[in-house]
Scaffold this active site. Structure first.
Site, PDB file in Angstrom:
ATOM      1  N   PRO A  24       0.834  -1.210   0.000  1.00  0.00           N
ATOM      2  CA  PRO A  24       0.000   0.000   0.000  1.00  0.00           C
ATOM      3  C   PRO A  24       0.865   1.256   0.000  1.00  0.00           C
ATOM      4  O   PRO A  24       1.779   1.396   0.813  1.00  0.00           O
ATOM      5  CB  PRO A  24      -0.824  -0.129   1.287  1.00  0.00           C
ATOM      6  CG  PRO A  24      -0.075  -1.091   2.135  1.00  0.00           C
ATOM      7  CD  PRO A  24       0.660  -2.003   1.223  1.00  0.00           C
ATOM      8  N   GLN A 100      -6.208  -2.267   2.154  1.00  0.00           N
ATOM      9  CA  GLN A 100      -5.693  -1.967   3.490  1.00  0.00           C
ATOM     10  C   GLN A 100      -6.686  -1.079   4.236  1.00  0.00           C
ATOM     11  O   GLN A 100      -6.991   0.030   3.808  1.00  0.00           O
ATOM     12  CB  GLN A 100      -4.338  -1.263   3.421  1.00  0.00           C
ATOM     13  CG  GLN A 100      -3.716  -1.091   4.809  1.00  0.00           C
ATOM     14  CD  GLN A 100      -2.433  -0.276   4.798  1.00  0.00           C
ATOM     15  OE1 GLN A 100      -2.446   0.891   4.408  1.00  0.00           O
ATOM     16  NE2 GLN A 100      -1.338  -0.877   5.225  1.00  0.00           N
ATOM     17  N   TYR A 187      -0.090   5.346  13.202  1.00  0.00           N
ATOM     18  CA  TYR A 187      -1.521   5.597  13.056  1.00  0.00           C
ATOM     19  C   TYR A 187      -2.260   4.979  14.245  1.00  0.00           C
ATOM     20  O   TYR A 187      -1.653   4.496  15.191  1.00  0.00           O
ATOM     21  CB  TYR A 187      -2.000   5.091  11.700  1.00  0.00           C
ATOM     22  CG  TYR A 187      -1.316   5.814  10.544  1.00  0.00           C
ATOM     23  CD1 TYR A 187      -1.386   7.210  10.451  1.00  0.00           C
ATOM     24  CD2 TYR A 187      -0.587   5.127   9.585  1.00  0.00           C
ATOM     25  CE1 TYR A 187      -0.749   7.890   9.424  1.00  0.00           C
ATOM     26  CE2 TYR A 187       0.063   5.807   8.554  1.00  0.00           C
ATOM     27  CZ  TYR A 187      -0.018   7.185   8.475  1.00  0.00           C
ATOM     28  OH  TYR A 187       0.624   7.861   7.470  1.00  0.00           O
ATOM     29  N   ARG A 235      -0.357  -5.172   8.922  1.00  0.00           N
ATOM     30  CA  ARG A 235       0.917  -4.457   8.756  1.00  0.00           C
ATOM     31  C   ARG A 235       1.302  -3.860  10.090  1.00  0.00           C
ATOM     32  O   ARG A 235       0.508  -3.167  10.733  1.00  0.00           O
ATOM     33  CB  ARG A 235       0.800  -3.367   7.696  1.00  0.00           C
ATOM     34  CG  ARG A 235       2.017  -2.434   7.643  1.00  0.00           C
ATOM     35  CD  ARG A 235       2.101  -1.606   6.392  1.00  0.00           C
ATOM     36  NE  ARG A 235       2.882  -2.289   5.373  1.00  0.00           N
ATOM     37  CZ  ARG A 235       3.522  -1.687   4.377  1.00  0.00           C
ATOM     38  NH1 ARG A 235       3.436  -0.371   4.239  1.00  0.00           N
ATOM     39  NH2 ARG A 235       4.216  -2.372   3.496  1.00  0.00           N
ATOM     40  N   LEU A 310      13.285  -1.027   0.478  1.00  0.00           N
ATOM     41  CA  LEU A 310      14.485  -0.952  -0.351  1.00  0.00           C
ATOM     42  C   LEU A 310      14.935  -2.318  -0.869  1.00  0.00           C
ATOM     43  O   LEU A 310      16.113  -2.652  -0.854  1.00  0.00           O
ATOM     44  CB  LEU A 310      15.620  -0.256   0.406  1.00  0.00           C
ATOM     45  CG  LEU A 310      15.431   1.241   0.648  1.00  0.00           C
ATOM     46  CD1 LEU A 310      16.651   1.842   1.331  1.00  0.00           C
ATOM     47  CD2 LEU A 310      15.137   1.992  -0.640  1.00  0.00           C
ATOM     48  N   GLY A 332       7.791  -1.541  -3.498  1.00  0.00           N
ATOM     49  CA  GLY A 332       6.980  -0.331  -3.483  1.00  0.00           C
ATOM     50  C   GLY A 332       7.423   0.717  -4.469  1.00  0.00           C
ATOM     51  O   GLY A 332       7.015   0.740  -5.622  1.00  0.00           O
ATOM     52  N   ARG A 333       8.311   1.598  -4.032  1.00  0.00           N
ATOM     53  CA  ARG A 333       8.709   2.708  -4.901  1.00  0.00           C
ATOM     54  C   ARG A 333       9.417   2.225  -6.164  1.00  0.00           C
ATOM     55  O   ARG A 333       9.356   2.886  -7.198  1.00  0.00           O
ATOM     56  CB  ARG A 333       9.595   3.677  -4.112  1.00  0.00           C
ATOM     57  CG  ARG A 333       8.808   4.377  -3.024  1.00  0.00           C
ATOM     58  CD  ARG A 333       9.682   5.173  -2.087  1.00  0.00           C
ATOM     59  NE  ARG A 333       9.106   5.102  -0.754  1.00  0.00           N
ATOM     60  CZ  ARG A 333       9.389   5.961   0.202  1.00  0.00           C
ATOM     61  NH1 ARG A 333      10.231   6.949  -0.013  1.00  0.00           N
ATOM     62  NH2 ARG A 333       8.836   5.848   1.382  1.00  0.00           N
TER      63      ARG A 333
END
Length: 381
Positions: A24, A100, A187, A235, A310, A332-333
């Site tokens: 996500p 999510q 969160y 998560r 990473l 992800g990225r």
């Protein structure tokens, strides 16, 4: 040659075609919680690109549980209609989908990432953003200048549990194959876990057992609402990376209880209880810098884990699976940079399957590859 990265994995009643996961990643461009054409294109391309599992970003289970005014929501029945085409498109491309479910807690009502990722300013309000009251386990703001949260009552907690359950039911109604509970990055649920945010003196604060109690109640309620064959992910932030905060050994205790509650996969991230939002931008990071947390929980708890952080190359992803570090690898990225990462990884690892590509592409590219081979060209990159 066989690879673990492209082996199927069955979790309850769902079989993933491979171990490549798109985690996500918030896009901050929803409209009153509704997904837009951007989201349909954004998520569809990852399934198009060969990932086995595609997560849709943190989706607020309540309106005030969104991180920003631009975050997705599932707090209204109408949100199902905008999310359903995304789940359908992911499935039609051969991947599985996961929504999510999230509540931002004391980090709600903030700026979109590219606006500063901090508290809303008057400029943001003048531009149309709304500021709302935020809730948390205790009246402790995330940082100086951030909204002061209201300490949650038992009634608030019951409402949040109900919202997570309703969100899970709506996710299935929209066609998602599974759901994930967001317990990371500072969160709401993670703020119950960490002593940095939880200063309660009742049965939900103080000891580790007490701080785990409310997130566990959410997990138990969501699991009870899901059909037996639907997987449930959680998560977590395996550590706060801050002295006096949540520690890896705490995550072992949490993961053991989550597994007992019916959570199938622990998605191992970290941090988020520091400035720079939900990222670990202030840390010195290297390749797979969080993966050892996934390995720790997999070995000590016997739960399936997902490694993220990473993991840029196919070779590293394959090594982590071969070493037993994790069961799933989240890209992800790197996938934002290369949405076809999974297909390109198969090529790099020598296991290209043109049938896994969209047929409109695979037909052309298989001919292209044969032509390149006849000219002794290097593999596709």
């Amino acid at each position: 040659m066989s690879t673990k990265l492209f082996e199927p994995l069955t979790i309850r009643g769902v079989t993933l075609p491979n171990r490549v996961v798109i985690p996500p990643m918030c896009m901050y461009c929803a409209e009153e919680g509704h997904a837009t054409a951007f989201h349909r294109t954004h998520y569809g391309k990852f399934a198009f690109g060969g990932a086995g599992l595609v997560f849709v970003e943190a989706t607020g289970v309540t309106r005030a549980g969104r991180i920003t005014n631009g975050c997705l929501g599932i707090y209204d029945e109408d949100h199902i209609d905008s999310l359903a085409p995304i789940a359908q498109q992911i499935g039609e491309m051969g991947a599985k989908s996961c929504l999510q479910l999230a509540h931002a807690g004391r980090k709600a009502s903030t700026q979109r990432a590219w606006q500063g990722n901090g508290p809303l300013t008057q400029e943001n309000i003048d531009a149309g953003d709304e500021r709302w009251t935020v809730i948390a386990p205790s009246a402790v703001p995330f940082s100086e200048g951030w909204e002061m949260p209201r300490a949650m009552t038992r009634a608030d907690m019951d409402e949040v549990i109900e919202a997570f359950v309703t969100g899970a039911e709506r996710a299935l109604a929209a066609g998602f194959d599974m759901v994930e509970i967001h317990m990371a990055h500072g969160y709401l649920l993670q703020s119950f876990l960490t002593p940095l945010a939880n200063q309660r003196t009742d049965e939900y604060g103080g000891s580790l057992e007490n701080r785990i109690r409310f997130p566990l109640e959410v997990a138990l309620a969501v699991r009870a609402a899901l059909p037996e064959d639907v997987p449930l992910f959680a998560r977590i932030s395996a550590t706060d990376w801050i002295e006096g905060g949540w520690e890896p050994e705490d995550s072992v205790v949490l993961a053991r209880l989550l597994k007992r509650a019916g959570v199938d996969v622990v998605d191992c991230s970290s941090g988020g209880n520091m400035l720079h939002g939900a990222t670990n931008a202030s840390l010195q990071r290297g390749p797979a810098y969080q993966a050892h947390f996934a390995k720790m929980l997999r070995e000590e708890v016997g739960v399936m884990t997902q490694a993220v952080g990473l993991i840029r190359t196919p070779e590293l992803a394959e090594q982590l699976l071969q070493d037993g570090t994790a069961d799933l690898i989240a890209i992800g990225r790197q996938a934002l940079f290369d949405p076809f990462w999974a297909h390109h990884a198969a090529e790099r690892l020598g296991v290209t399957n043109w049938d896994a590509w969209p047929p409109q592409y695979g037909w052309w590219l298989s001919k292209w590859k044969r032509g390149l081979a006849s000219m002794d060209e290097a593999p596709l990159d």
